[in-house]
Design a protein around this motif. Sequence first.
Motif, PDB file in Angstrom:
ATOM      1  N   GLU A   1     -17.861  19.763  17.726  1.00 17.91           N
ATOM      2  CA  GLU A   1     -18.119  19.394  16.347  1.00 17.91           C
ATOM      3  C   GLU A   1     -17.346  20.284  15.381  1.00 17.91           C
ATOM      4  O   GLU A   1     -16.867  19.837  14.352  1.00 17.91           O
TER       5      GLU A   1
ATOM      6  N   ASP B   1     -13.927  18.968  15.252  1.00 14.43           N
ATOM      7  CA  ASP B   1     -13.867  17.772  14.439  1.00 14.43           C
ATOM      8  C   ASP B   1     -13.781  18.129  12.958  1.00 14.43           C
ATOM      9  O   ASP B   1     -13.032  17.506  12.209  1.00 14.43           O
ATOM     10  N   LEU B   2     -14.530  19.126  12.543  1.00 12.99           N
ATOM     11  CA  LEU B   2     -14.492  19.552  11.153  1.00 12.99           C
ATOM     12  C   LEU B   2     -13.103  20.035  10.785  1.00 12.99           C
ATOM     13  O   LEU B   2     -12.554  19.685   9.746  1.00 12.99           O
TER      14      LEU B   2
ATOM     15  N   TYR C   1     -19.027  17.279   6.359  1.00 13.20           N
ATOM     16  CA  TYR C   1     -18.845  17.308   7.807  1.00 13.20           C
ATOM     17  C   TYR C   1     -19.708  18.358   8.489  1.00 13.20           C
ATOM     18  O   TYR C   1     -19.676  18.485   9.715  1.00 13.20           O
ATOM     19  N   LYS C   2     -20.477  19.096   7.701  1.00 16.59           N
ATOM     20  CA  LYS C   2     -21.528  19.926   8.276  1.00 16.59           C
ATOM     21  C   LYS C   2     -22.816  19.131   8.425  1.00 16.59           C
ATOM     22  O   LYS C   2     -23.709  19.495   9.184  1.00 16.59           O
TER      23      LYS C   2
ATOM     24  N   SER D   1     -21.190  13.840  11.715  1.00 21.03           N
ATOM     25  CA  SER D   1     -20.002  13.933  12.551  1.00 21.03           C
ATOM     26  C   SER D   1     -18.795  13.306  11.869  1.00 21.03           C
ATOM     27  O   SER D   1     -18.913  12.440  10.986  1.00 21.03           O
ATOM     28  N   THR D   2     -17.623  13.740  12.296  1.00 21.77           N
ATOM     29  CA  THR D   2     -16.380  13.220  11.746  1.00 21.77           C
ATOM     30  C   THR D   2     -16.272  11.716  11.947  1.00 21.77           C
ATOM     31  O   THR D   2     -15.912  10.980  11.033  1.00 21.77           O
TER      32      THR D   2
ATOM     33  N   THR E   1     -26.130   9.175  10.353  1.00 23.97           N
ATOM     34  CA  THR E   1     -25.262   9.490   9.232  1.00 23.97           C
ATOM     35  C   THR E   1     -26.134   9.644   7.984  1.00 23.97           C
ATOM     36  O   THR E   1     -26.510   8.655   7.358  1.00 23.97           O
TER      37      THR E   1
ATOM     38  N   LEU F   1     -18.354   9.528   9.608  1.00 19.58           N
ATOM     39  CA  LEU F   1     -17.930   9.480   8.208  1.00 19.58           C
ATOM     40  C   LEU F   1     -16.501   8.970   8.028  1.00 19.58           C
ATOM     41  O   LEU F   1     -16.065   8.745   6.896  1.00 19.58           O
TER      42      LEU F   1
ATOM     43  N   ARG G   1     -10.469  17.498   9.814  1.00 18.55           N
ATOM     44  CA  ARG G   1     -10.572  16.800   8.548  1.00 18.55           C
ATOM     45  C   ARG G   1     -10.035  17.618   7.380  1.00 18.55           C
ATOM     46  O   ARG G   1      -9.918  17.089   6.274  1.00 18.55           O
TER      47      ARG G   1
ATOM     48  N   VAL H   1     -18.876  12.503   0.746  1.00 15.90           N
ATOM     49  CA  VAL H   1     -17.529  12.046   1.085  1.00 15.90           C
ATOM     50  C   VAL H   1     -16.999  11.091   0.013  1.00 15.90           C
ATOM     51  O   VAL H   1     -15.837  11.185  -0.410  1.00 15.90           O
TER      52      VAL H   1
ATOM     53  N   LEU I   1     -15.759  18.053   1.242  1.00 17.82           N
ATOM     54  CA  LEU I   1     -15.559  17.546   2.600  1.00 17.82           C
ATOM     55  C   LEU I   1     -16.180  18.477   3.628  1.00 17.82           C
ATOM     56  O   LEU I   1     -16.773  18.034   4.613  1.00 17.82           O
TER      57      LEU I   1
END
Length: 313
Positions: free
Chosen positions: A305, A308-309, A238-239, A242-243, A12, A246, A312, A20, A234
């Motif tokens: 991934e 996942d983005l 998230y790039k 990972s979701t 992370t 965060l 969010r 975030v 955001l």
Amino acid sequence: MNPKHSEIETATPASAILIVLSACFLFSFLDASAKYLVMNGMAAPFVAWMRFAVHLVLVLILFRGWANPALYRAVNKPAHVLRGIFLFGSTIFNFLALQTLQLAETISIYFFAPMIITALAGPLLGETVGWRRWVAVLVGFVGVLVITRPGFGTFGVGHLFSIGSMLSYSFYVLMTRKMGATETTESLIFYSALAPTILIFPAVPLYGSMPADAMQWILLFMVGALGGYGHWLLIKAYKLASTSALAPYPYSQMLWMIALGWVVFADLPDLWTLGGAAIIVCSGLYIIHREHRLRVRGRTSPGCEADDLAKRL
């Protein structure tokens, strides 16, 4: 498990965490600005419409709408419209709730959304939800009851609006999950601002009003700018990570909401609100932990991934 994949899952970057946290800070100021406006006589529907109108302009600028076809590409336009309506419902109900509730109360109820999403993901999306997460959902609901205390003279229309906001947001996220596999990230952001801006425009003459002073003008435009720029942050975050990595950090918004409520409105949450919020946050963090473990265990597709983005946004 693929060691390389595990490393990506757990890494992370500090920059992603900072982004975030910055987005949550902006969203807190958005709610505080909206609360100030509606408490000073500006109609909540008009403030909500301005939030999306300004957001729409920012999206066109930030995503270079004049040279980005992915922004307008839509496989299912009716679904985009419905998703935009849910997002607008979340916003307008929240602004109506802020007329009578503290910032800390609305954000506490809002944090129950992940539990609603978990509960509905089974029947609506076909996702399996184990008994541990169901227990976490029930515990989170107890937290909502602690905050609202129905039957004890504290449950009011503001709580109903706040619950309506939370439910609208939950359906917005569920639709995002479902549409994330076929729609571009850019189009999900663009149409979620475009749909409410156009659909609610006929009501502007009924609810629109000129701001009373320069401060209201500034705050009115800030509501849209903070929402648009917050969503853009955001996307950047998230790039970078990972979701699941965060996911816990948005809960920091509770601290900002308490601080702004105290500084701007001289509001401090009572022990019931703080206790209920703690129950909801703990339940939400447990669900995040469980879904993270299941995602790490079952992820095999390199395209996850991107999904996942989309969840969010």
